[in-house]
Design an enzyme around this catalytic site. Structure first.
Site, PDB file in Angstrom:
ATOM      1  N   CYS A   1      27.358  -2.373  12.817  1.00 45.27           N
ATOM      2  CA  CYS A   1      28.645  -2.345  13.522  1.00 45.27           C
ATOM      3  C   CYS A   1      28.868  -3.624  14.339  1.00 45.27           C
ATOM      4  CB  CYS A   1      28.759  -1.084  14.367  1.00 45.27           C
ATOM      5  SG  CYS A   1      30.457  -0.719  14.891  1.00 45.27           S
TER       6      CYS A   1
ATOM      7  N   HIS B   1      27.896   3.362  10.420  1.00 48.74           N
ATOM      8  CA  HIS B   1      26.742   3.733  11.247  1.00 48.74           C
ATOM      9  C   HIS B   1      25.757   4.617  10.476  1.00 48.74           C
ATOM     10  CE1 HIS B   1      27.860   2.250  15.282  1.00 48.74           C
ATOM     11  NE2 HIS B   1      29.102   2.400  14.852  1.00 48.74           N
TER      12      HIS B   1
ATOM     13  N   GLU C   1      22.885   5.357  11.394  1.00 45.42           N
ATOM     14  CA  GLU C   1      22.066   6.087  12.375  1.00 45.42           C
ATOM     15  C   GLU C   1      22.775   7.329  12.930  1.00 45.42           C
ATOM     16  OE1 GLU C   1      24.448   3.393  15.153  1.00 45.42           O
ATOM     17  OE2 GLU C   1      23.949   3.591  13.034  1.00 45.42           O
TER      18      GLU C   1
END
Length: 233
Positions: free
Chosen positions: A95, A185, A187
């Protein structure tokens, strides 16, 4: 086993962090081996950026800051990145990190002309991804979690575009042999995505019900972290 440095470019909302921890924790939770040597460098708190080599690896987190604001810590990190590429230090930039990596190598990052992208969205692979060490393992189309107002507007000249969608033509790229930027993302999980939707809706006009209904677990996106771990850690 390599040393992993997670460069922390900020923190999540306090309301999320208090119960569900922070960016670096979500990254570590996705690894198969959570007991390796991991060093978290908080660049907003002026942690030193070390000299690294091929025996190390780096993951750069997202941030609530904006790359174009060029805060002192961000400029310091930006100046540090090209040497990693030159020395072939394995790197995954997420990001904010993705945007800063592009900017550090001569690309252009800034506000997206169509505004905010948020939620679980469809990501599509470019033909170039078929030959990539990480992205060749993914499906041609998969879901990923997103939350960003800025984007990579122009890739660096030596970058290879790997993924895109209807909102963003540069959702992922590679430079050199072992450095990747991803706008989405890997994660995040479904719960974190929904928490972000609710937080952002406090200040922006969002259709929370529609966005949360579309949220889903994104195992293929998350596998990028696992593949980076398998290849380089």
């Amino acid at each position: 086993m390599k040393n992993l440095y997670i460069v922390k470019c900020g923190s999540t909302f306090d309301s999320i962090k208090d119960e569900f921890k922070d960016f670096e924790d979500w990254i570590i939770e996705k690894f198969e081996d959570k007991n390796r040597d991991i060093y978290v460098l908080d660049v907003q708190q002026n942690d030193e950026l070390p000299i690294l080599d091929k025996n190390d690896a780096v993951i750069i987190t997202g941030s609530h800051s904006m790359v174009t604001h060029e805060e002192p810590w961000s400029l310091k990190l930006e100046n540090w990145l090209p040497k990693l590429i030159e020395d072939e230090v394995p790197l995954l930039a997420i990001c904010y990190g993705h945007q800063l990596l592009a900017k550090s190598l001569g690309g252009v990052s800034g506000y997206h002309k169509n505004g905010l992208e948020i939620g679980s969205v469809e990501i599509n692979l470019e033909e170039n991804a078929k030959d990539d060490k990480i992205f060749s393992k993914l499906k041609n189309s998969f879901k990923a979690h997103t939350i960003h107002s800025q984007t990579v507007i122009e890739l660096p000249k030596n970058a290879i575009r790997l993924a895109f969608n209807n909102h963003d033509k540069n959702h992922a790229f590679r430079v050199g042999s072992c450095a990747w930027g991803v706008q989405f993302h890997p994660e995040f999980d479904e719960n974190i995505m929904n928490l972000y939707i609710n937080e952002v809706a406090k200040k922006k006009d969002l259709d929370v019900e529609k966005l949360t209904l579309k949220s889903e677990n994104t195992h293929i996106s998350t596998s990028i972290l696992k593949e980076f771990e398998r290849l380089f850690l």
